[in-house]
Each structure stands twice: as structure tokens, then as C-alpha cells.
Design a protein around this motif. Structure first.
Motif, short mmCIF file in Angstrom:
data_model
loop_
_atom_site.label_atom_id
_atom_site.label_comp_id
_atom_site.label_asym_id
_atom_site.label_seq_id
_atom_site.Cartn_x
_atom_site.Cartn_y
_atom_site.Cartn_z
N LEU A 105 4.52 14.87 -0.80
CA LEU A 105 5.58 15.83 -1.09
C LEU A 105 6.26 16.33 0.19
CD1 LEU A 105 3.69 17.92 -3.81
CD2 LEU A 105 5.27 16.02 -4.17
N ILE A 154 2.74 7.14 6.50
CA ILE A 154 3.06 7.76 5.21
C ILE A 154 4.06 8.89 5.49
CG2 ILE A 154 0.88 7.12 4.15
CD1 ILE A 154 -0.22 9.87 4.75
N PHE A 155 4.89 9.20 4.53
CA PHE A 155 6.03 10.08 4.81
C PHE A 155 6.50 10.76 3.53
CE2 PHE A 155 6.99 5.61 4.30
CZ PHE A 155 7.95 5.60 3.31
N ILE A 195 5.72 4.93 -10.86
CA ILE A 195 5.24 4.99 -9.47
C ILE A 195 3.98 4.14 -9.32
CG2 ILE A 195 4.12 6.55 -7.82
CD1 ILE A 195 6.21 8.60 -8.40
N VAL A 233 0.97 10.91 -3.83
CA VAL A 233 2.42 11.14 -3.83
C VAL A 233 2.67 12.18 -2.74
CG1 VAL A 233 4.41 12.01 -5.12
CG2 VAL A 233 2.68 10.61 -6.28
N ILE A 269 0.84 -1.20 0.00
CA ILE A 269 0.00 0.00 0.00
C ILE A 269 0.87 1.26 0.00
CG2 ILE A 269 -1.67 1.34 1.37
CD1 ILE A 269 -2.99 -1.06 0.09
N VAL A 270 1.92 1.27 0.81
CA VAL A 270 2.82 2.44 0.89
C VAL A 270 4.21 2.01 0.40
CG1 VAL A 270 3.81 4.21 2.40
CG2 VAL A 270 1.55 3.24 2.93
N ARG A 271 4.80 2.82 -0.41
CA ARG A 271 6.18 2.55 -0.87
C ARG A 271 7.01 3.83 -0.81
NH1 ARG A 271 5.22 1.14 -6.53
NH2 ARG A 271 3.28 2.23 -6.05
N ASN A 272 8.29 3.64 -0.52
CA ASN A 272 9.24 4.76 -0.52
C ASN A 272 9.67 4.98 -1.97
OD1 ASN A 272 11.50 6.41 -0.34
ND2 ASN A 272 12.10 5.54 1.64
N ILE A 273 9.39 6.17 -2.50
CA ILE A 273 9.68 6.42 -3.91
C ILE A 273 11.17 6.26 -4.21
CG2 ILE A 273 9.71 8.26 -5.68
CD1 ILE A 273 6.98 9.15 -4.60
N LEU A 315 0.06 15.10 -3.50
CA LEU A 315 -0.73 15.10 -4.72
C LEU A 315 -1.66 13.89 -4.67
CD1 LEU A 315 2.13 15.85 -7.23
CD2 LEU A 315 0.10 17.29 -6.95
N ASN A 333 8.11 11.81 0.27
CA ASN A 333 8.65 10.98 -0.81
C ASN A 333 8.15 9.54 -0.76
OD1 ASN A 333 10.14 11.24 -3.22
ND2 ASN A 333 11.82 10.06 -2.33
N SER A 334 6.99 9.34 -0.18
CA SER A 334 6.34 8.03 -0.29
C SER A 334 5.18 8.15 -1.27
CB SER A 334 5.84 7.53 1.07
OG SER A 334 4.75 8.31 1.54
N THR A 335 4.77 7.00 -1.77
CA THR A 335 3.55 6.95 -2.57
C THR A 335 2.66 5.88 -1.96
OG1 THR A 335 2.59 6.58 -4.78
CG2 THR A 335 4.55 5.31 -4.23
#
Lengths: 180, 180
Positions: free
Chosen positions: B82, B107-108, A44, B80, A22-26, B135, B110-112
Motif C-alpha cells: 500500500l 517491492i514498491f 491480483i 499487496v 514474483i513481483v508485479r505492478n498492480i 496487506l 501498488n505492487s503485489t
């Protein structure tokens, strides 16, 4: 030879994206230049890659001078520019039989721009000093890209590149290891 | 009383977005809190507002403590992040007749993250020190939001809020000035 798909990916027709976290570090998402020097592309949220059916989100970085091909596609496309600046070339002459000389639009950090469905366009990092980084949002994935050699090539001569480079990678096949 | 739509906007059914500038400076796009203190919402690319038919892009900033209602919608949704951090609460128990206790996902920056179609969820800026900015990309606009009072309210009791706040503003009507 009988082949199978890479087991990391499945056809978007059959998946319900249960295995995408569900959540990923870009910063941990894989990126690649797909053979184009100075390009960094990251999917993404992808159709072929992750199973999204209606939207797709990419993060792309273009080194100075890097540009897309002149191309069109029949999806909505929205950009959000995160860093740098450059130029959008856009030919909206859909009633001619070729794109023709494009309009030039400066794009810049914290701008957003869109490409009307099926308009031929090219995004170019025309800033010699700085990388250009943006998010790209498209509808109707996976993207079907028609590529023009130049702005005067007839629409009917533009060549379909499908799957596109990053989707193609997902479809790469490898021989089944026959244990017999 | 006969009414007409605000002339600044038109129905997405009839428009081909010719009047939306191709490039816009995001810092010049209007934002509003739509009656929720600590919220900033900006429609970067909208269906009702701009005529996009297949995708919509929002930029939202939540002050510390600000959260969405518990809600669901039958579209794909990708975030996304920011700036800042917070928590996604997500209940994927679609086979029960209510969402039930949600999972918590940090969530943090630079995470998606994404929300599976129709899963009840809530995004909350649980960081007391910092704004949370992200976003949001949705498919099938304009968004149709079903709102729950709590995680144990039956799915069938969730209340449809449609048009949603920012779309509703576009549909606001004003009396025709009758010159007679």
C-alpha cells in the motif's frame, strides 16, 4: 471440433505457478468489466489465472450504482475497502428456504467486512458521488457462485454460475490451427 | 495450576465467528509491535482471533530498516503493497539442504508479490526514508513459521515458532480466579 486451452493459461490442477512473476505492478495487471458497465475487476492472485490453490485476491472498482448480483458461495470472503462507500446487503437466514429481507451494513473507506460462508449477499455502491474500490479475498478458489433473482428465491433455485466471469475468460477455448 | 483461556478468544476449532462484527473500521482494530521496534501488526481477519478457518489477512507497517526474520511456511502468501518500498529476499533452492543466497526483488507502492509455498524469504524495509505498509494474505491459518538464523542454516535446523507472536497473544492464559 478438437479444441485446446488458451496457451496463456493452464488448469490449476497441473500448475505450480512457475511462470507468474514474483513481483508485479498492480497498475499493469489487466482489468475488464466482463460485460457489466461500471465494473472494473482485476485478479491480483488467481487460481485459474495464476495457479494459486488456496486463496484468491481481487481488486474491484464499482462506479456509482454498480452492484453484485444477490449471491452466495461456500468460501470465506473478506473485503478491505480502499476507497468510497456503499452498502453490504446480507441475509443470514440460512435456516429458511430463501434468504429473506437482508440486513444493511454501511461500508466505507478503510473498513473491512466479511461474508459468512454460504450467506446470501450483495455489495452495492450506493454512493452516487464516488467509486467504491475494495480488495476481495476468498478461500477455496475458483469461486462457485449461486445467483438469486431476488431475496425470496429459494436457495435451491439459485443458479450456479461456474466458472465465474473472470475465470470463464481463462477457460475460453480457441480452435487448434490445423496446419495440414 | 489450572488455567483457562482468555475469554475474549476461543479455539478456532469450536467457533463459527458469530461475535465478530460484519463490518469494522480498520483504524479501530488493535495493533501492536509484538516486541519488535518499528513494527506495526494488525490482524484484520484472523484464525485464532476471529475464527476464520481458511484465510487470514494482516496489515503490517515496517519503519525504515525493519525486517522479518528469514523464514518459511507451508502456506500460500500474497502481499499487496500500500505504501513505501523495500526488498523481498527469496531463496527458492528447495532442493538444497539450506536456502542459500537469496534473490532480491524490489517491492514498491501498488505492487503485489507472493512467496511460493515453503520458500525461505525475508521482507525488509530497505527504504531509509519511508514506512513500508502492506496487506498480507495467507492460507492455512494459523501460520506455522520456521525461522532461520541465516541463509545457510539447514532447513532441518530452522526453528518452529508456533503459535506466532500475534496468535500467541490470543492464547495467553491467565489463572482462574478461585473465589474459594
Amino acid at each position: 471440433m478438437v479444441q485446446k486451452r488458451d496457451t496463456e493459461f493452464r488448469s490449476p490442477k497441473t500448475l505450480s505457478i512457475p511462470w507468474v512473476p514474483i513481483v508485479r505492478n498492480i497498475s499493469e495487471i489487466g482489468q475488464d468489466n466482463y460485460g457489466r458497465l461500471g465494473l472494473s475487476h482485476m485478479t491480483i492472485a488467481g487460481s485459474v489465472m495464476h495457479g494459486f490453490k488456496e486463496v484468491e485476491v481481487w481488486l474491484q472498482t464499482f462506479a456509482p450504482g454498480v452492484r453484485t448480483p444477490i449471491h452466495r458461495h461456500s468460501c470465506e470472503e473478506i473485503f478491505v475497502v480502499l476507497k468510497g462507500s456503499g452498502t453490504l446487503y446480507l441475509a443470514s437466514n440460512s435456516h429458511k428456504n430463501y434468504p429473506g429481507s437482508p440486513q444493511e451494513f454501511p461500508i466505507f473507506t478503510n473498513s473491512t467486512f466479511y461474508v459468512p460462508v454460504n450467506d446470501a449477499h450483495q455489495v452495492w455502491n450506493t454512493n452516487e458521488q464516488e467509486d467504491l474500490q475494495f480488495l476481495v479475498i476468498i478461500s477455496r478458489p475458483p469461486v462457485k457462485v449461486f445467483i438469486y433473482d431476488d431475496w425470496y428465491m429459494p436457495h435451491t433455485a439459485a443458479k450456479l454460475k461456474y466458472p465465474y466471469y473472470w475465470d470463464e475468460r481463462c477457460y475460453e477455448t480457441s480452435p487448434i490451427k490445423d496446419e495440414l
